[in-house]
Design a protein around this motif. Sequence first.
Motif, PDB file in Angstrom:
ATOM      1  N   LYS A 189     -31.394 -14.545 -13.470  1.00 34.68           N
ATOM      2  CA  LYS A 189     -32.830 -14.779 -14.689  1.00 34.68           C
ATOM      3  C   LYS A 189     -33.359 -13.032 -14.134  1.00 34.68           C
ATOM      4  O   LYS A 189     -34.436 -13.610 -13.212  1.00 34.68           O
ATOM      5  N   GLU A 193     -37.900 -12.422 -14.267  1.00 31.43           N
ATOM      6  CA  GLU A 193     -38.127 -11.712 -14.667  1.00 31.43           C
ATOM      7  C   GLU A 193     -39.970 -11.212 -14.283  1.00 31.43           C
ATOM      8  O   GLU A 193     -39.585 -11.172 -12.691  1.00 31.43           O
ATOM      9  N   LYS A 210     -43.831 -10.790 -13.495  1.00 29.19           N
ATOM     10  CA  LYS A 210     -45.286 -10.728 -14.048  1.00 29.19           C
ATOM     11  C   LYS A 210     -46.166  -9.805 -13.245  1.00 29.19           C
ATOM     12  O   LYS A 210     -46.045  -9.590 -12.323  1.00 29.19           O
ATOM     13  N   LEU A 243     -46.582 -12.714 -17.920  1.00 25.32           N
ATOM     14  CA  LEU A 243     -45.113 -12.216 -18.108  1.00 25.32           C
ATOM     15  C   LEU A 243     -45.185 -10.925 -19.071  1.00 25.32           C
ATOM     16  O   LEU A 243     -45.977 -11.009 -19.710  1.00 25.32           O
ATOM     17  N   THR A 280     -42.177  -8.279 -19.879  1.00 24.02           N
ATOM     18  CA  THR A 280     -40.683  -8.365 -20.462  1.00 24.02           C
ATOM     19  C   THR A 280     -40.331  -6.608 -20.787  1.00 24.02           C
ATOM     20  O   THR A 280     -41.293  -5.724 -20.936  1.00 24.02           O
ATOM     21  N   SER A 332     -36.857  -7.091 -17.669  1.00 26.15           N
ATOM     22  CA  SER A 332     -37.038  -8.178 -17.353  1.00 26.15           C
ATOM     23  C   SER A 332     -36.914  -9.035 -18.757  1.00 26.15           C
ATOM     24  O   SER A 332     -37.440  -8.825 -18.827  1.00 26.15           O
ATOM     25  N   GLY A 333     -36.923 -10.279 -17.870  1.00 25.27           N
ATOM     26  CA  GLY A 333     -37.128 -10.907 -19.258  1.00 25.27           C
ATOM     27  C   GLY A 333     -35.256 -11.600 -19.687  1.00 25.27           C
ATOM     28  O   GLY A 333     -35.185 -12.375 -20.455  1.00 25.27           O
ATOM     29  N   ASP A 334     -34.341 -10.700 -19.545  1.00 22.87           N
ATOM     30  CA  ASP A 334     -33.456 -11.098 -19.178  1.00 22.87           C
ATOM     31  C   ASP A 334     -32.107 -11.661 -18.441  1.00 22.87           C
ATOM     32  O   ASP A 334     -32.673 -11.444 -17.318  1.00 22.87           O
ATOM     33  N   TRP A 390     -32.468 -17.584 -11.104  1.00 20.81           N
ATOM     34  CA  TRP A 390     -33.934 -17.789 -11.964  1.00 20.81           C
ATOM     35  C   TRP A 390     -34.936 -17.329 -10.986  1.00 20.81           C
ATOM     36  O   TRP A 390     -35.127 -17.695 -10.197  1.00 20.81           O
ATOM     37  N   GLN A 423     -38.625 -14.822 -10.756  1.00 16.94           N
ATOM     38  CA  GLN A 423     -39.678 -14.223 -11.427  1.00 16.94           C
ATOM     39  C   GLN A 423     -40.423 -13.063 -10.120  1.00 16.94           C
ATOM     40  O   GLN A 423     -41.662 -13.682  -9.360  1.00 16.94           O
TER      41      GLN A 423
END
Length: 167
Positions: free
Chosen positions: A29, A31, A33, A39, A41, A58-60, A122, A124
């Motif tokens: 995942k 993400e 920022k 965040l 997306t 991003s976000g998926d 996951w 970010q």
Amino acid sequence: MIKNISMLAVTLACTGCASVMNDSMHPVKVETKTQTGQLVTGAECKMTNDYGTFTVKSGDTTQVRRSSKDLDIVCRDPQNPDANARAISRANSGMWGNIIIGGGIGAIIDHNKGTAYTYPTWIQLVFGQTLIFDRTAEKEGQPTIGAQPADSTPAANSAAGQVVSAK
């Protein structure tokens, strides 16, 4: 004699242990920022390892091919500077199972196929930064914390971004 045959059967049964336990694909995942923590997306993200390039917004979450090589990531958004990252590939429990149980041949097979390795699940990325994500810092249900490269001067971050995005 029976003991030797039993040991051989157990060894053969355990070869390729990670191949049996893990698919060759692994979910990640992604993400993004802003530097203020908001965040974002929908940024276009490309993840590259020795098996190819995988794209995701991003976000998926997307499936990437497992590999012993690290995963380089670049996310682009027209309103932000690029976000660059490297996800460290770490041996998973299947590899250790091969080694402990004695399936040395299986460990070699799983290493070559990449199934013995896992990336953080996951992450970010932060726009304008280059971060390193290591699965050893992963906590269940939370994004893996990204770290600055060892040399985190602006020139080093720029150079690291060039290396990460060069693939």
